[in-house]
Design a protein around this motif. Structure first.
Motif, PDB file in Angstrom:
ATOM      1  N   ALA A  10      49.775 123.357 140.382  1.00  0.00           N
ATOM      2  CA  ALA A  10      48.550 124.152 140.497  1.00  0.00           C
ATOM      3  C   ALA A  10      47.781 124.877 139.101  1.00  0.00           C
ATOM      4  N   LEU A  11      49.265 125.085 138.302  1.00  0.00           N
ATOM      5  CA  LEU A  11      48.916 125.836 136.639  1.00  0.00           C
ATOM      6  C   LEU A  11      48.070 124.911 136.196  1.00  0.00           C
ATOM      7  N   ASN A  12      47.759 124.102 136.467  1.00  0.00           N
ATOM      8  CA  ASN A  12      47.928 122.953 135.584  1.00  0.00           C
ATOM      9  C   ASN A  12      45.520 122.280 136.019  1.00  0.00           C
ATOM     10  N   SER A  13      45.960 122.873 137.497  1.00  0.00           N
ATOM     11  CA  SER A  13      44.431 122.231 137.774  1.00  0.00           C
ATOM     12  C   SER A  13      43.052 122.875 137.059  1.00  0.00           C
ATOM     13  N   GLU A  14      41.850 122.616 137.546  1.00  0.00           N
ATOM     14  CA  GLU A  14      40.348 122.859 136.729  1.00  0.00           C
ATOM     15  C   GLU A  14      40.140 124.192 137.949  1.00  0.00           C
ATOM     16  N   GLN A  15      41.179 123.942 138.569  1.00  0.00           N
ATOM     17  CA  GLN A  15      40.770 125.658 139.685  1.00  0.00           C
ATOM     18  C   GLN A  15      41.851 127.279 139.102  1.00  0.00           C
ATOM     19  N   ALA A  16      42.740 126.572 138.687  1.00  0.00           N
ATOM     20  CA  ALA A  16      43.998 127.314 137.584  1.00  0.00           C
ATOM     21  C   ALA A  16      42.767 128.083 136.083  1.00  0.00           C
ATOM     22  N   GLU A  17      42.049 126.478 136.061  1.00  0.00           N
ATOM     23  CA  GLU A  17      41.091 126.697 134.342  1.00  0.00           C
ATOM     24  C   GLU A  17      40.402 127.510 134.441  1.00  0.00           C
ATOM     25  N   SER A  18      39.466 126.563 135.483  1.00  0.00           N
ATOM     26  CA  SER A  18      38.419 128.200 135.645  1.00  0.00           C
ATOM     27  C   SER A  18      38.320 130.315 136.058  1.00  0.00           C
ATOM     28  N   ILE A  19      40.000 129.996 137.047  1.00  0.00           N
ATOM     29  CA  ILE A  19      40.495 131.532 137.668  1.00  0.00           C
ATOM     30  C   ILE A  19      40.777 131.353 136.150  1.00  0.00           C
ATOM     31  N   SER A  20      41.681 131.294 135.557  1.00  0.00           N
ATOM     32  CA  SER A  20      42.396 131.767 134.406  1.00  0.00           C
ATOM     33  C   SER A  20      41.586 132.454 133.442  1.00  0.00           C
ATOM     34  N   ASP A  21      40.245 131.241 133.171  1.00  0.00           N
ATOM     35  CA  ASP A  21      39.508 132.010 132.033  1.00  0.00           C
ATOM     36  C   ASP A  21      38.323 132.935 132.524  1.00  0.00           C
ATOM     37  N   LYS A  22      38.373 133.524 133.812  1.00  0.00           N
ATOM     38  CA  LYS A  22      37.143 134.612 134.071  1.00  0.00           C
ATOM     39  C   LYS A  22      38.107 135.667 133.825  1.00  0.00           C
ATOM     40  N   VAL A  23      39.724 135.719 134.559  1.00  0.00           N
ATOM     41  CA  VAL A  23      40.687 136.866 133.987  1.00  0.00           C
ATOM     42  C   VAL A  23      40.296 137.224 132.626  1.00  0.00           C
ATOM     43  N   LEU A  24      41.358 136.390 132.287  1.00  0.00           N
ATOM     44  CA  LEU A  24      40.778 136.057 130.053  1.00  0.00           C
ATOM     45  C   LEU A  24      40.130 136.816 129.216  1.00  0.00           C
ATOM     46  N   ASP A  25      38.814 136.461 129.729  1.00  0.00           N
ATOM     47  CA  ASP A  25      37.236 136.977 129.345  1.00  0.00           C
ATOM     48  C   ASP A  25      37.277 138.916 129.737  1.00  0.00           C
ATOM     49  N   ILE A  41      47.552 128.348 130.268  1.00  0.00           N
ATOM     50  CA  ILE A  41      47.376 127.854 131.946  1.00  0.00           C
ATOM     51  C   ILE A  41      45.715 127.287 132.123  1.00  0.00           C
ATOM     52  N   GLY A  42      46.189 126.224 133.010  1.00  0.00           N
ATOM     53  CA  GLY A  42      44.844 125.365 133.530  1.00  0.00           C
ATOM     54  C   GLY A  42      44.889 124.037 132.558  1.00  0.00           C
ATOM     55  N   ASN A  43      43.873 123.437 132.045  1.00  0.00           N
ATOM     56  CA  ASN A  43      43.659 122.067 132.023  1.00  0.00           C
ATOM     57  C   ASN A  43      42.644 121.984 130.412  1.00  0.00           C
ATOM     58  N   ILE A  94      43.272 140.359 119.810  1.00  0.00           N
ATOM     59  CA  ILE A  94      42.508 139.967 120.864  1.00  0.00           C
ATOM     60  C   ILE A  94      42.276 138.322 120.946  1.00  0.00           C
ATOM     61  N   ASP A  95      41.263 138.269 120.627  1.00  0.00           N
ATOM     62  CA  ASP A  95      40.809 136.760 120.625  1.00  0.00           C
ATOM     63  C   ASP A  95      41.954 135.857 120.476  1.00  0.00           C
ATOM     64  N   GLU A  96      43.042 135.712 119.133  1.00  0.00           N
ATOM     65  CA  GLU A  96      43.851 134.469 119.164  1.00  0.00           C
ATOM     66  C   GLU A  96      44.795 134.762 120.444  1.00  0.00           C
ATOM     67  N   VAL A  97      45.525 135.852 120.630  1.00  0.00           N
ATOM     68  CA  VAL A  97      46.613 136.889 122.067  1.00  0.00           C
ATOM     69  C   VAL A  97      45.077 135.835 123.254  1.00  0.00           C
ATOM     70  N   ARG A  98      44.057 135.547 123.127  1.00  0.00           N
ATOM     71  CA  ARG A  98      44.012 135.037 124.436  1.00  0.00           C
ATOM     72  C   ARG A  98      44.026 133.897 124.421  1.00  0.00           C
ATOM     73  N   GLU A  99      43.574 133.181 123.548  1.00  0.00           N
ATOM     74  CA  GLU A  99      43.466 131.904 123.707  1.00  0.00           C
ATOM     75  C   GLU A  99      45.053 130.889 123.497  1.00  0.00           C
ATOM     76  N   ASN A 100      45.694 131.903 122.710  1.00  0.00           N
ATOM     77  CA  ASN A 100      47.655 131.643 123.286  1.00  0.00           C
ATOM     78  C   ASN A 100      47.347 131.572 124.670  1.00  0.00           C
ATOM     79  N   ILE A 101      46.985 132.286 125.313  1.00  0.00           N
ATOM     80  CA  ILE A 101      47.810 132.815 127.033  1.00  0.00           C
ATOM     81  C   ILE A 101      46.883 131.449 127.636  1.00  0.00           C
ATOM     82  N   ASP A 102      45.362 130.921 126.937  1.00  0.00           N
ATOM     83  CA  ASP A 102      44.702 130.281 127.533  1.00  0.00           C
ATOM     84  C   ASP A 102      45.230 128.845 127.521  1.00  0.00           C
TER      85      ASP A 102
END
Length: 71
Positions: free
Chosen positions: A24-39, A68-70, A57-65
């Motif tokens: 689930a964490l490596n799915s396309e859906q998780a990628e989409s949701i995580s991108d919205k939350v992280l943005d 999560i997701g694919n 902030i951009d560096e931290v966001r990228e590392n978290i991204d």
């Protein structure tokens, strides 16, 4: 049922479903949701913090991204 019982039950459920959670964490859906939350979170942080923090902030966001997701 005490707090320890609830925590242990959660740990047991996680262990029993570890593969499903990983999928689930490596799915396309998780990628989409995580991108919205992280943005949203990084956008808020950039509004609240000084401009000098934008790069960090951009560096931290990228590392978290990456975690999560694919993508």
């Amino acid at each position: 049922m005490g707090l320890d019982d609830i925590v242990n039950k959660g740990k047991d459920l996680f262990e029993q479903n570890k593969e499903k959670v990983s999928d689930a964490l490596n799915s396309e859906q998780a990628e989409s949701i995580s991108d919205k939350v992280l943005d949203g979170a990084s956008g808020l942080a950039k509004k609240v913090l000084p401009d000098s923090a934008d790069e960090k902030i951009d560096e931290v966001r990228e590392n978290i991204d990456k975690s999560i997701g694919n993508e």
